[in-house]
Write an enzyme that holds these catalytic residues in place. Structure first.
Site, PDB file in Angstrom:
ATOM      1  N   GLN A  53       0.843  -1.199   0.000  1.00  0.00           N
ATOM      2  CA  GLN A  53       0.000   0.000   0.000  1.00  0.00           C
ATOM      3  C   GLN A  53       0.877   1.248   0.000  1.00  0.00           C
ATOM      4  O   GLN A  53       0.374   2.348  -0.100  1.00  0.00           O
ATOM      5  CB  GLN A  53      -0.880   0.020   1.257  1.00  0.00           C
ATOM      6  CG  GLN A  53      -1.936  -1.076   1.300  1.00  0.00           C
ATOM      7  CD  GLN A  53      -2.612  -1.136   2.646  1.00  0.00           C
ATOM      8  OE1 GLN A  53      -2.099  -1.736   3.588  1.00  0.00           O
ATOM      9  NE2 GLN A  53      -3.774  -0.528   2.766  1.00  0.00           N
ATOM     10  N   ASP A  56       6.259   4.671  -1.526  1.00  0.00           N
ATOM     11  CA  ASP A  56       7.588   5.254  -1.298  1.00  0.00           C
ATOM     12  C   ASP A  56       8.718   4.577  -2.063  1.00  0.00           C
ATOM     13  O   ASP A  56       9.871   4.949  -1.913  1.00  0.00           O
ATOM     14  CB  ASP A  56       7.907   5.239   0.207  1.00  0.00           C
ATOM     15  CG  ASP A  56       7.681   3.860   0.814  1.00  0.00           C
ATOM     16  OD1 ASP A  56       7.711   2.851   0.060  1.00  0.00           O
ATOM     17  OD2 ASP A  56       7.467   3.786   2.034  1.00  0.00           O
ATOM     18  N   HIS A  71      -1.426   1.283  -4.365  1.00  0.00           N
ATOM     19  CA  HIS A  71      -1.821   2.687  -4.217  1.00  0.00           C
ATOM     20  C   HIS A  71      -0.935   3.609  -5.051  1.00  0.00           C
ATOM     21  O   HIS A  71      -0.882   4.810  -4.815  1.00  0.00           O
ATOM     22  CB  HIS A  71      -1.794   3.113  -2.739  1.00  0.00           C
ATOM     23  CG  HIS A  71      -2.939   2.540  -1.953  1.00  0.00           C
ATOM     24  ND1 HIS A  71      -2.994   2.552  -0.587  1.00  0.00           N
ATOM     25  CD2 HIS A  71      -4.079   1.922  -2.364  1.00  0.00           C
ATOM     26  CE1 HIS A  71      -4.125   1.973  -0.193  1.00  0.00           C
ATOM     27  NE2 HIS A  71      -4.785   1.572  -1.256  1.00  0.00           N
ATOM     28  N   CYS A 107      -1.117  18.372 -23.983  1.00  0.00           N
ATOM     29  CA  CYS A 107      -2.530  18.751 -24.089  1.00  0.00           C
ATOM     30  C   CYS A 107      -2.953  19.805 -23.073  1.00  0.00           C
ATOM     31  O   CYS A 107      -4.095  20.253 -23.093  1.00  0.00           O
ATOM     32  CB  CYS A 107      -3.419  17.517 -23.958  1.00  0.00           C
ATOM     33  SG  CYS A 107      -3.608  16.944 -22.263  1.00  0.00           S
ATOM     34  N   SER A 149      -2.746  -1.971   9.058  1.00  0.00           N
ATOM     35  CA  SER A 149      -3.871  -2.119   9.985  1.00  0.00           C
ATOM     36  C   SER A 149      -5.098  -2.650   9.241  1.00  0.00           C
ATOM     37  O   SER A 149      -6.141  -2.867   9.843  1.00  0.00           O
ATOM     38  CB  SER A 149      -4.187  -0.777  10.630  1.00  0.00           C
ATOM     39  OG  SER A 149      -4.300   0.202   9.620  1.00  0.00           O
ATOM     40  N   ASN A 169       1.911  -6.997  12.952  1.00  0.00           N
ATOM     41  CA  ASN A 169       1.564  -5.577  13.055  1.00  0.00           C
ATOM     42  C   ASN A 169       1.595  -5.206  14.532  1.00  0.00           C
ATOM     43  O   ASN A 169       1.253  -6.028  15.372  1.00  0.00           O
ATOM     44  CB  ASN A 169       0.160  -5.345  12.478  1.00  0.00           C
ATOM     45  CG  ASN A 169      -0.089  -3.882  12.172  1.00  0.00           C
ATOM     46  OD1 ASN A 169       0.771  -3.228  11.572  1.00  0.00           O
ATOM     47  ND2 ASN A 169      -1.221  -3.363  12.573  1.00  0.00           N
TER      48      ASN A 169
HETATM   49 ZN   LIG Z   1      -1.961  15.521 -21.487  1.00  0.00          ZN
END
Ligand SMILES: [Zn+2]
Length: 389
Positions: A53, A56, A71, A107, A149, A169
């Site tokens: 998750q 880093d 994530h 864009c 968790s 944990n």
């Molecule tokens: Zn773009």
């Protein structure tokens, strides 16, 4: 404001001012003991893919090469309009020149770090992790949850796809009730101790990767499951006496075959860690045999000779490894190293099968199976070493 798409669109200045500091801090972080030990274990072939998750990049920098960042991550940013991707360094440079929000050169859309914000879809990594979660493990159906968790959905549902869960944990989680082992300590300490024990088992030397054919654990995990099932039948039987007697006979035969496969596997030149693992497996088989014998006499059953299902287990495991390999090989965005890893794994199981064949006369897979495997590999240009033992 800082963790949602809505916040970004409503107040880009706040989002990117805070974001810049956060990104720089995260990118400067160093892998800790937990990351390094996991990286080592993956290189050894002791653990399968890592699902993280964290954003880093520390699993990669800790030595892991097969992980899913469900994530997202801070290595790059993408245009919210056309998905054009830029390195994170470019985004930071633009922010430093006062370009807020930083815009796509193609864009003019807003560039957003490649992390999952509230309001975002889950990245492709999440779909892949879910798909492969159950089949791509060194111990089938086992997931070890470390330092989570388990409160963020949908990632917290992933462990529930596994039969067996271990949780490390320092605080309780909502999934503790489903885990067969919960270690409530600091991750760094637990992982540090784990690595020390592995070194000790290997006579103090850093171990070499386990051979790809070192797949004895599948038999032990499978039998462990079977013995648990039979233990449960003692207090609340769910099957007839006839099928229970047959089941006991099958497990007895399986234990015998598993022991024979381990006993006949080549001992030299195994490193101490491999010998220690094999010794542990033999002890496990002794324990299971003892428990089966005790259950049979406690339940007043009569032993009945049956044929072992281990050959079918190996067959299924090999087919599953081929299926995983093909799933990976089909996908365009998968790194060649990962496909190579999967190919090596499939060959390892093929080899395991071959050695079981030599010791026990277990039927080999059809010749076409190996040709199929080689074809997948050559099509992907994978340079797997096909001559290992
Ligand atoms: Zn773009």
């Amino acid at each position: 404001v800082y963790s949602s798409v809505e916040g970004l669109l409503r107040n880009p200045k706040a989002f990117f001012t805070y974001g810049r500091e956060n990104i720089v801090n995260v990118l400067q972080a160093k892998p800790n003991t937990g990351h390094v030990v996991l990286g080592n274990l993956q290189q050894l072939g002791v653990i399968g893919p890592i699902v993280t998750q964290n954003i880093d990049d520390l699993h990669r920098r800790g030595g892991a090469d097969h992980f899913y960042e469900v994530h997202g991550h801070f290595r790059s940013a993408s245009c919210m309009n056309c998905s054009n991707q830029v390195p994170m360094g470019d985004l930071i440079a633009r922010l430093d020149q006062g370009e807020i929000p930083p815009l796509c050169w193609d864009c003019g859309g807003i560039l957003k770090p490649d992390v999952v914000l509230f309001g975002d879809m889950m990245p492709a990594d999440f779909q892949e992790a879910s798909l492969l979660a159950n089949i791509c493990q060194t111990v089938p159906k086992l997931m070890v949850v470390i330092g989570s968790s388990l409160t963020v959905s949908p990632v917290n549902y992933l462990p529930l796809e596994f039969n067996r869960i271990v949780i490390i944990n320092n605080t309780p989680t909502e999934t503790d009730y489903r885990a067969e082992l919960v270690i409530r300590e600091q991750i760094g300490q637990v992982m540090g101790k784990l690595w020390e024990e592995i070194l000790e088992l290997n006579d103090g030397k850093s171990p070499d990767p386990l051979p790809p054919g070192f797949n004895f654990g599948i038999m032990i995990a499978y039998l462990d499951n079977e013995v648990r099932f039979l233990q449960n039948q003692k207090s609340r039987p769910s099957v007839s006496l006839d099928s229970l007697t047959k089941h006991f006979g099958l497990v007895q035969a399986d234990i015998k075959v598993a022991r024979s496969i381990i006993a006949h596997s080549p001992q030299a030149p195994r490193q101490p860690l491999e010998r220690a693992i094999l010794d542990f497996y033999l002890q496990e088989l002794n324990r299971m045999e003892f428990e089966i014998d005790s259950l049979i006499s406690a339940m007043g059953l009569i032993s009945q000779e049956e044929g072992s299902r281990i050959p079918k287990l190996i067959n299924d495991y090999y087919n599953e490894s081929l299926r995983i390999l093909m799933t990976y090989a089909r996908q365009e965005n998968v790194l060649p190293e990962i496909v190579e890893k999967m190919a090596t794994r499939a060959f390892g199981i093929y080899n395991f099968w071959t050695s079981a064949n030599q010791t026990l006369g277990i039927a080999l897979p059809a010749r076409e199976e190996l040709d199929r495997l080689k074809k997948i590999i050559s099509e992907r240009g994978v340079k797997a070493d096909l001559n290992f033992n």
